[in-house]
Design a protein around this motif. Structure first.
Motif, PDB file in Angstrom:
ATOM      1  N   TYR A   1       0.827  -1.200   0.000  1.00  0.00           N
ATOM      2  CA  TYR A   1       0.000   0.000   0.000  1.00  0.00           C
ATOM      3  C   TYR A   1       0.866   1.257   0.000  1.00  0.00           C
ATOM      4  O   TYR A   1       0.486   2.269  -0.580  1.00  0.00           O
ATOM      5  CB  TYR A   1      -0.952   0.015   1.196  1.00  0.00           C
ATOM      6  N   LEU A   2       2.019   1.193   0.642  1.00  0.00           N
ATOM      7  CA  LEU A   2       2.959   2.317   0.572  1.00  0.00           C
ATOM      8  C   LEU A   2       3.365   2.557  -0.878  1.00  0.00           C
ATOM      9  O   LEU A   2       3.368   3.695  -1.351  1.00  0.00           O
ATOM     10  CB  LEU A   2       4.197   2.051   1.433  1.00  0.00           C
ATOM     11  N   GLY A   3       3.667   1.480  -1.599  1.00  0.00           N
ATOM     12  CA  GLY A   3       4.002   1.611  -3.026  1.00  0.00           C
ATOM     13  C   GLY A   3       2.858   2.225  -3.807  1.00  0.00           C
ATOM     14  O   GLY A   3       3.052   3.111  -4.644  1.00  0.00           O
ATOM     15  N   MET A   4       1.640   1.787  -3.515  1.00  0.00           N
ATOM     16  CA  MET A   4       0.473   2.342  -4.202  1.00  0.00           C
ATOM     17  C   MET A   4       0.305   3.819  -3.853  1.00  0.00           C
ATOM     18  O   MET A   4       0.010   4.644  -4.731  1.00  0.00           O
ATOM     19  CB  MET A   4      -0.788   1.553  -3.847  1.00  0.00           C
ATOM     20  N   GLU A   5       0.518   4.169  -2.602  1.00  0.00           N
ATOM     21  CA  GLU A   5       0.392   5.564  -2.173  1.00  0.00           C
ATOM     22  C   GLU A   5       1.431   6.444  -2.891  1.00  0.00           C
ATOM     23  O   GLU A   5       1.129   7.563  -3.305  1.00  0.00           O
ATOM     24  CB  GLU A   5       0.553   5.659  -0.652  1.00  0.00           C
ATOM     25  N   ILE A   6       2.630   5.932  -3.069  1.00  0.00           N
ATOM     26  CA  ILE A   6       3.661   6.677  -3.809  1.00  0.00           C
ATOM     27  C   ILE A   6       3.242   6.843  -5.265  1.00  0.00           C
ATOM     28  O   ILE A   6       3.474   7.895  -5.874  1.00  0.00           O
ATOM     29  CB  ILE A   6       5.037   5.990  -3.668  1.00  0.00           C
ATOM     30  N   ILE A   7       2.583   5.849  -5.818  1.00  0.00           N
ATOM     31  CA  ILE A   7       2.059   5.958  -7.187  1.00  0.00           C
ATOM     32  C   ILE A   7       0.989   7.057  -7.250  1.00  0.00           C
ATOM     33  O   ILE A   7       0.949   7.835  -8.206  1.00  0.00           O
ATOM     34  CB  ILE A   7       1.527   4.598  -7.686  1.00  0.00           C
ATOM     35  N   PHE A   8       0.140   7.156  -6.230  1.00  0.00           N
ATOM     36  CA  PHE A   8      -0.858   8.231  -6.182  1.00  0.00           C
ATOM     37  C   PHE A   8      -0.169   9.591  -6.142  1.00  0.00           C
ATOM     38  O   PHE A   8      -0.597  10.535  -6.814  1.00  0.00           O
ATOM     39  CB  PHE A   8      -1.764   8.108  -4.957  1.00  0.00           C
TER      40      PHE A   8
END
Length: 189
Positions: A124-131
């Motif tokens: 989810y951290l990776g996804m948040e960085i993508i956001f």
């Protein structure tokens, strides 16, 4: 190759990867305890709606960020690569225990190695960085807020649902892990 073309390619890689992950890793009833509560679908509806609305808002609103668009594109691209890498490493670390929906698979254990030593939810951290990357790429304040805030709120809700499922499944073992490891942002949250 231009930065914009590289951005588009990596964005399509991310989307294709997320579709593949959703299809290949979804836990079905009988494979484990599914506790998703609709968060997988809700998250993707929010992401698609936010990115669509953010693109529309950029076209009608001249609230550009007063900074070099080229520098913002480079920053966005670097963030996108970092987010993709973190998400991929986190998913690979969990291996067969990873599920696109919130579920506890049979014989699953709490992962504490690799990125999971630093945060409880590195995928989810990776996804948040993508956001964040998508928001920065817009180089527009209004679009940035639209691209970042709703998906982040949806992701935080999903994390809450997942943590309840993990506490139910692992009890005090997961509770202890929660005390020693940040949820999403190392040392902060």
């Amino acid at each position: 190759m231009s930065l914009e073309l590289l951005w588009e390619i990596l964005t399509y890689v991310w989307l294709a990867g997320e579709i593949a992950i959703a299809l290949a890793t979804r836990t079905r009833r009988g494979q484990g305890s599914v506790r998703d509560r609709g968060t997988q679908i809700m998250l993707w509806i929010v992401i698609v709606a936010s990115f669509t609305a953010g693109g529309y808002a950029k076209g009608i609103n001249a609230a550009d960020i007063p900074f070099s668009h080229q520098a913002l594109r480079i920053a966005a691209l670097a963030l996108l690569v970092a987010g993709l890498a973190i998400r991929a490493i986190a998913i690979a670390t969990l291996g067969r225990a990873f599920s696109a929906n919130v579920a506890i698979r049979t014989a699953q254990t709490i992962q504490r190695s690799g990125l999971y030593k630093i945060v409880r939810h590195p995928s989810y951290l990776g996804m948040e960085i993508i956001f964040v990357a998508a928001a920065v790429h817009t180089h527009n304040w209004v679009s940035m807020a639209i691209d970042f805030i709703p998906p982040t709120l949806a992701l935080l809700y999903r994390i809450r649902v997942e943590e309840v499922a993990l506490l139910d499944a692992f009890g005090s073992e997961y509770s202890q892990y929660m005390k020693t490891t940040s949820r999403l942002i190392p040392g902060i949250y």
